[in-house]
Design a protein around this motif. Structure first.
Motif, mmCIF file in Angstrom:
data_model
loop_
_atom_site.group_PDB
_atom_site.id
_atom_site.type_symbol
_atom_site.label_atom_id
_atom_site.label_comp_id
_atom_site.label_asym_id
_atom_site.label_seq_id
_atom_site.Cartn_x
_atom_site.Cartn_y
_atom_site.Cartn_z
ATOM 1 N N GLY A 45 36.363 36.917 40.022
ATOM 2 C CA GLY A 45 35.042 37.044 39.431
ATOM 3 C C GLY A 45 34.469 38.441 39.428
ATOM 4 N N MET A 46 35.320 39.451 39.548
ATOM 5 C CA MET A 46 34.859 40.835 39.576
ATOM 6 C C MET A 46 35.875 41.742 38.903
ATOM 7 S SD MET A 46 35.521 41.915 43.551
ATOM 8 C CE MET A 46 35.648 40.341 44.369
ATOM 9 N N LEU A 47 35.493 42.988 38.709
ATOM 10 C CA LEU A 47 36.450 43.978 38.218
ATOM 11 C C LEU A 47 37.523 44.156 39.272
ATOM 12 C CD1 LEU A 47 34.039 46.764 36.903
ATOM 13 C CD2 LEU A 47 35.255 45.058 35.554
ATOM 14 N N GLY A 48 38.770 44.132 38.863
ATOM 15 C CA GLY A 48 39.856 44.292 39.814
ATOM 16 C C GLY A 48 40.821 45.373 39.370
ATOM 17 N N TYR A 49 41.376 46.053 40.345
ATOM 18 C CA TYR A 49 42.369 47.094 40.112
ATOM 19 C C TYR A 49 43.506 46.811 41.074
ATOM 20 C CZ TYR A 49 38.417 48.864 37.683
ATOM 21 O OH TYR A 49 37.355 48.943 36.818
ATOM 22 N N GLY A 50 44.690 46.605 40.515
ATOM 23 C CA GLY A 50 45.797 46.214 41.367
ATOM 24 C C GLY A 50 47.133 46.618 40.796
ATOM 25 N N VAL A 51 48.164 46.083 41.427
ATOM 26 C CA VAL A 51 49.534 46.375 41.046
ATOM 27 C C VAL A 51 50.038 45.211 40.194
ATOM 28 C CG1 VAL A 51 51.839 46.956 41.876
ATOM 29 C CG2 VAL A 51 49.827 47.587 43.247
ATOM 30 N N PRO A 52 50.362 45.481 38.925
ATOM 31 C CA PRO A 52 50.780 44.392 38.040
ATOM 32 C C PRO A 52 52.153 43.832 38.407
ATOM 33 C CG PRO A 52 51.099 46.511 36.964
ATOM 34 C CD PRO A 52 50.409 46.783 38.281
ATOM 35 N N HIS A 53 52.425 42.648 37.906
ATOM 36 C CA HIS A 53 53.721 42.004 38.151
ATOM 37 C C HIS A 53 54.893 42.826 37.627
ATOM 38 C CE1 HIS A 53 51.163 38.393 38.761
ATOM 39 N NE2 HIS A 53 52.060 38.178 39.714
ATOM 40 N N SER A 54 54.670 43.649 36.622
ATOM 41 C CA SER A 54 55.752 44.488 36.095
ATOM 42 C C SER A 54 56.246 45.493 37.135
ATOM 43 C CB SER A 54 55.297 45.222 34.831
ATOM 44 O OG SER A 54 54.196 46.069 35.118
ATOM 45 N N ILE A 55 55.396 45.839 38.090
ATOM 46 C CA ILE A 55 55.780 46.752 39.172
ATOM 47 C C ILE A 55 56.077 45.974 40.451
ATOM 48 C CG2 ILE A 55 54.953 48.619 40.693
ATOM 49 C CD1 ILE A 55 53.328 49.668 38.302
ATOM 50 N N TYR A 56 55.284 44.960 40.733
ATOM 51 C CA TYR A 56 55.440 44.161 41.960
ATOM 52 C C TYR A 56 55.504 42.684 41.573
ATOM 53 C CZ TYR A 56 54.967 42.946 46.880
ATOM 54 O OH TYR A 56 55.188 42.459 48.137
#
Length: 154
Positions: A45-56
């Protein structure tokens, strides 16, 4: 206050007028300063910044369908919150942040685990948040995350 907005732009449009500019500025700072590999999405429910499945590909252990979260930014009822998993997991980064914070803001740091709370938008230390965003690469975050996860499973 979890949002059901499907993307960042729609999320920002739903915010109260007194929070929109601060949230837009935080979003811009993160997009400009996070190292390559982190991606923006909506999560929890918020802005998120993370590591996508293409990398992890393993994703987040709590829900492997989700990308590995790193930073979340939310407009809560009484404050704007930045949830920084790197601060929560790296004592060195926490030490750096807590020692730098008073150089940027005169009020006491309002923080718990990964959550940094700002009750007044005019007290958000944008330059410090920009520098914080640069402090950990995707590879470093994955390494810390996997080490903490392995330790918790013993």
């Amino acid at each position: 206050m979890q949002s059901t907005a499907p993307n960042a732009l729609e999320y920002l449009e739903t915010l109260p007028a007194d929070r929109k500019e601060a949230m837009r500025k935080l979003r811009s700072i993160l997009l400009e300063n996070l190292p390559d590999g982190f991606t923006e999405s909506m999560g929890y429910g918020m802005l998120g910044y993370g590591v996508p499945h293409s990398i992890y590909p393993a994703g987040y252990h709590c829900n492997p369908k989700d990308p590995l979260p790193f930073i979340g930014v939310a407009s809560q009822k009484n404050f704007i919150a930045i949830y920084h998993m790197g601060i929560y997991s790296s004592p060195e980064l926490l030490e750096w942040f807590t020692s730098e914070y008073p150089k940027h803001v005169k009020t006491k740091l309002d923080m718990g685990k990964s959550c940094i709370r700002f009750k007044k938008v005019e007290q958000i230390p944008y330059e410090l948040i920009a520098e914080l965003a640069t402090k950990m690469t995707v590879e470093e975050w994955i390494g810390i995350y996997e080490a903490v996860l392995a330790k918790s499973r013993k």
